[in-house]
Motif scaffolding. Structure first.
Motif, PDB file in Angstrom:
ATOM      1  N   SER A  21       3.495  -0.186   3.891  1.00  9.88           N
ATOM      2  CA  SER A  21       2.468  -0.925   4.617  1.00  9.88           C
ATOM      3  C   SER A  21       1.833  -2.059   3.654  1.00  9.88           C
ATOM      4  CB  SER A  21       1.388   0.097   4.692  1.00  9.88           C
ATOM      5  OG  SER A  21       0.076  -0.677   5.118  1.00  9.88           O
TER       6      SER A  21
ATOM      7  N   LEU B  39       0.593  -1.177   0.038  1.00 13.56           N
ATOM      8  CA  LEU B  39      -0.163  -0.016  -0.133  1.00 13.56           C
ATOM      9  C   LEU B  39       0.976   1.212  -0.048  1.00 13.56           C
ATOM     10  CD1 LEU B  39      -2.746  -0.881   2.576  1.00 13.56           C
ATOM     11  CD2 LEU B  39      -2.918  -1.051   0.286  1.00 13.56           C
ATOM     12  N   SER B  40       2.046   1.197   0.714  1.00  8.39           N
ATOM     13  CA  SER B  40       2.974   2.392   0.565  1.00  8.39           C
ATOM     14  C   SER B  40       4.244   1.884   0.505  1.00  8.39           C
ATOM     15  CB  SER B  40       2.445   3.116   1.625  1.00  8.39           C
ATOM     16  OG  SER B  40       3.044   2.459   2.761  1.00  8.39           O
ATOM     17  N   GLY B  41       5.242   3.054   0.525  1.00  7.78           N
ATOM     18  CA  GLY B  41       6.816   2.955   0.958  1.00  7.78           C
ATOM     19  C   GLY B  41       7.527   2.225  -0.352  1.00  7.78           C
TER      20      GLY B  41
END
Lengths: 366, 366, 366, 366
Positions: A82, A68-70
């Motif tokens: 995430s 979801l991120s990073g």
């Protein structure tokens, strides 16, 4: 308290219950610039997925991970990663009965004692599904270690009375029990069939060997490398014992038999002639292989009749229904490996700041 | 990294080397209003003091503790408690030789690998004297627990081949080996005499039993009570194995033999008919006795000839001189007890915030 | 809780009360190999020592520091550095009266509210003497920074109505008020004389400028460099305001006036044409000078009559006797500098792990 | 490092970039038994939602929150609460241009300096959207506080040259600028219109007042309540100043004017006659209203021409296009309130363990 984070610099925070919307993890502190894609993580998750053989619960869980991120353009950005795995195979009715009583060997009673009530569906937060977050996070740590030439082999050492007597690394992935000894795997399989017929379950041991670890990781007092490994292993539900190197048997050893002599290798480097210590001296890695073992208790959910009490305190007899593995060990192998990777990645990063000469290597102000 | 602190709310920070000016600890987060005097702490330190019998180094160390802060008019004030033990028996010349080579089983090599050099006098920070800070801090934690009715019994379970076969709590303090079985203590004593004649040393096991612990301590995932105990034990130098309840033997158990049935006691409360789990389920205390064991390796400093290398990488033969215990176990008993007290005090405080009804008990806003 | 530690990797833990046995600090996580001797620390402590001029309490306190651990042959060993300053000028009788009532502007009431009682002697843990531990620890951090070419200038910006109007770095140490403007120092001195005649006290501001700081320190979200500086400053008793760069005045600025344009320097490096931001963008140092200010409240202990209540709740009139500075600012200058050094040393170490290329520089596995 | 967590016992971990899959937060350590539903959180998120008036970016973002874990049958379970807000209004093309240069006042340059590269889409992790996680987590903290009778009022104190001159709590939600003074809101609105015409932006100040807070929260040294509030505020992007009580103006105050006299209220309780201190003495809440202010810099993204450099170091002129608020303040009001709630909830839980009598209230072993 806030007890769902692990690690100091390379830190994971996991969340999720067996029958909630999903399970996930936030990996914070991963250095920027590590190549990472969903397949890196999925490969680890697939190793703990149920339903792959007859000794594993026949639940169909896809356990597909979403980043979801990073991660940006295929590389970690240094910001939190995430990861989300949606729960897709929830049959809440299977579990409604257990809301009223305390299953032996499970955390039902202690959750009620601590929190006043519990999410009883499939064990809630104490379900084995909680380990999805660890494995997803551990896959990233393992990727980082691999880039530095550090590799981890984890396998089933014993199941019930059957212990491996030979070691063939390739065999580990050839049998569903993750044993590096085909003959032992056959015997263990027979033993597990017998357990299932008797509506019973079995314990076992997992061994882990790390190669390529540099000397110097871990800190001398409370943050010893073995202390953090021990915590990591006991944080896995069902672990009841942990030993490093010669482990419990050092109790009957002598100094002469237990000490490892230092020697000089042909390339001039210093090594040890034996490895009773398991690769750690004074809490710090010594450059040898890191070797440790954990003992995993038998699956507490069994179909055989058991005595217990319900929430009203009445003594009752129960037979636990539903889809349960007769042994936890094979699916826990990748969990042990993941927690190991997390401990080592954190120790690697933390050790960077141990010496002034390291600091001068990074901050070059001319 | 900063690796000399232990605990989250009830936290200790230790410092000091074997041959520096002294050893100490800062205990931070101890609640205000606990009665405390130097004698409370000295009593614990005396249990680890050397020179009390022939199996302990004949060094004379007073190890007298001074409370430097945090106590006012006989009570803790809630601010940090600083404790200081001056080193008084330093014979630096004893240790000068070891600066040039790496003792097998010691942290000499790993300290050099990590830091580039080391304080070689008496092992520096990796000396057993480092545990003075833990014991001084643990004495305060134990005092807090005792005020709540929680008591800890710790004793030598085995030395080399000799394991206790009976348990008499009073006997623990009657023999210098802290064994609760006089007969076993006699046999172990004979065994240790033999080790000393052979310029060798012995390992052993320590067992710990906690009574009066309420259910609900510990957190479900990474801050499991057993995970923190495992870390605490492995943070003690020389520990190579840790097991809780049935420990490593769960690997060959079955669900039927390993599960503990819940029962109803006469007073209406819920308990377990057996305690294979050792008092923890799902990482949370279950109200039963907490039972665990650690394996301690043989003293690595032995007078017998050993092979090793010096800092130049030359292979040499050494015989370690000086004042060394032939066994670590008896003096480590109080260290195990102290670390246990620290883990439990922290878990007790942390658990206070687990439920809204607890919070309403403290903050009563009418 | 355990609230006496500061920092993540480079961490200090302070302890001690005004009238206890002493004051101290444990510095944990300092890299091995930094040259350090007692004089390095004493030089910082001398800057906060009282009795150096008529605006400072005439108490004679030697405040001599002893290094108890962590330094061997003139270099830090990587293990915790314990520093001790004995209290030698305790006149407990001076303070006995204040045990019965709550001094305005002091922490007497809040300590009682929190802990149920307090060590009232000289303010106990809330005394300004608590800062000795910070300054001793900060001196080590500043030594580390200096080795990397990072220097900190801290000075008195204003006292009461008098603000500096010129800046001469050498002048800072020429006047007892640590002002970089001799004329302002003279005016401030007159003002303080007047305050003392009126049995009153004055507030003031401290400014801090850091040169040589590389870009990249601090983390994007909660561990912003300015967030940690703000916490550090507000952890100093008497600080009531903190601003970085243009500070509070940005509220009436516009984007056009407040943005700093990026420019290219002759050597090809990137810099900013102005520094409204004070050297931090998005929580991360930008390579410009770090510039910030704190506002310090007037000494609350004044000889003028004040109204308050005693512990029985009776309203009374008091006049605080004893030895008190009419202004906190000059002695707080070195405290601000020390806390700044601690924040920056920690941020420097933490930033080492931010990128894979940094990691490869340390772990070179051929 | 792992810098995306905030709090000790009541802890949040946020993640997510402006143009990634979503933004989220894990709230760990929330006590079990708190009533909670998505609407509790959505109400807070709606207060920071863009597109609600002409001074806010016209992007349409639903920002709908989903509770993924930690709530069962309408109550928190004590396990981590994971909250997810999907990003739905991503127009990556808007931002492609900014990948090549460094925007003044933004974190583009410092991210590159720290990580070597950056997710440039919409500012990535340094986007204002990052605050969604804080607000979602803060909503839960605020719910907990409210159950204990603690309420927080946060509002716009000034915008550019316009400061409120009256206070009407209800008016706060009547105007899009969250000002408690309708006249000031009108003037500020005119001022903002003018800024927009000039392709410019404005700064402002936010004030926060907390009622019902008990005395005793916060710890004396590094974990002072004001120190944690200062860190919380400066962790919000664009904050450049923080002051508590009389704030920066204490620098020109005297002891007599700044000290708050203690008085006895009619009900026998102790209070202060004034509140220059802003509700905190010695780092610990004193039972008065908590009052503090932050200064927020003007939106750095402006349409007016600015000078800067690109990644190649060439000096260029830019005009930032896209959807940007001319002022950050109104949308930051709820962010300030959320961070405040998080600090206070953590302090409340931590203070439970400060005294032995608190501990006896929870652990009643008869």
């Amino acid at each position: 308290m806030a007890g769902s984070s692990f690690g100091t610099i390379f830190k994971i925070t996991t969340w999720g219950e067996s029958h909630g919307a999903g399970i996930g993890v936030v990996v914070d502190g991963c250095p920027a610039g590590l190549s990472l894609c969903e397949q890196d993580i999925q490969a680890y998750l697939n190793r703990r997925k149920p339903g792959q053989n007859r000794f594993s619960t026949p639940r169909k869980e896809d356990d597909t991970v979403e980043i979801l991120s990073g991660v940006f353009e295929g590389k970690t950005t240094g910001t939190p990663i995430s990861l989300l795995v949606r729960n897709t195979s929830q049959r809440s009715k299977d579990y409604s009965e257990i809301s009223s009583y305390y299953r032996p060997g499970h955390a039902d009673y202690t959750f009620d004692a601590k929190y006043g009530f519990r999410d009883y569906r499939g064990g809630g937060r104490s379900s084995g599904r909680e380990t999805i977050g660890r494995v997803a996070g551990g896959a990233i740590a393992a990727k980082l270690l691999k880039e530095l030439g550090i590799t981890i082999s984890t396998y089933t050492l014993s199941i019930g009375p059957v212990t491996i007597s030979s070691y063939d690394e390739e065999e580990i992935y050839n049998n569903p029990l993750y044993m590096p000894d085909a003959m032992a795997a056959k015997l263990a399989s027979d033993y597990l069939n017998q357990c299932m017929e008797e509506k019973n379950s079995s314990g076992g041991r997992i061994e882990c060997v790390v190669k390529g670890l540099p000397a110097g990781l871990g800190d001398p007092v409370f943050e010893k490398l073995d202390a953090n490994l021990a915590k990591a292993m006991f944080s896995i539900g069902a672990v009841k014992g942990f030993e490093i190197g010669d482990g419990m048997s050092v109790a009957s050893a002598t100094g002469l038999s237990n000490n490892d002599a230092f020697i000089k290798l042909e390339d001039g480097s210093i090594a040890k002639s034996t490895n009773h210590a398991g690769g750690i001296l004074g809490g710090i890695s010594d450059g040898s292989e890191l070797v440790f073992r954990t003992a995993i208790k038998p699956t507490p959910s069994i179909a055989a009749l058991q005595n217990t009490v319900n929430k009203s305190g009445e003594e009752i007899e129960i037979s636990i229904k539903g889809r349960h593995d007769p042994i936890i060990v094979p699916r826990a192998v990748v969990v042990v490996e993941s927690m190991t990777a997390l401990v080592l990645a954190d120790a690697l990063l933390l050790n960077m700041t141990s010496r002034m000469d390291h600091i001068h290597k990074i901050y070059d102000f001319k």
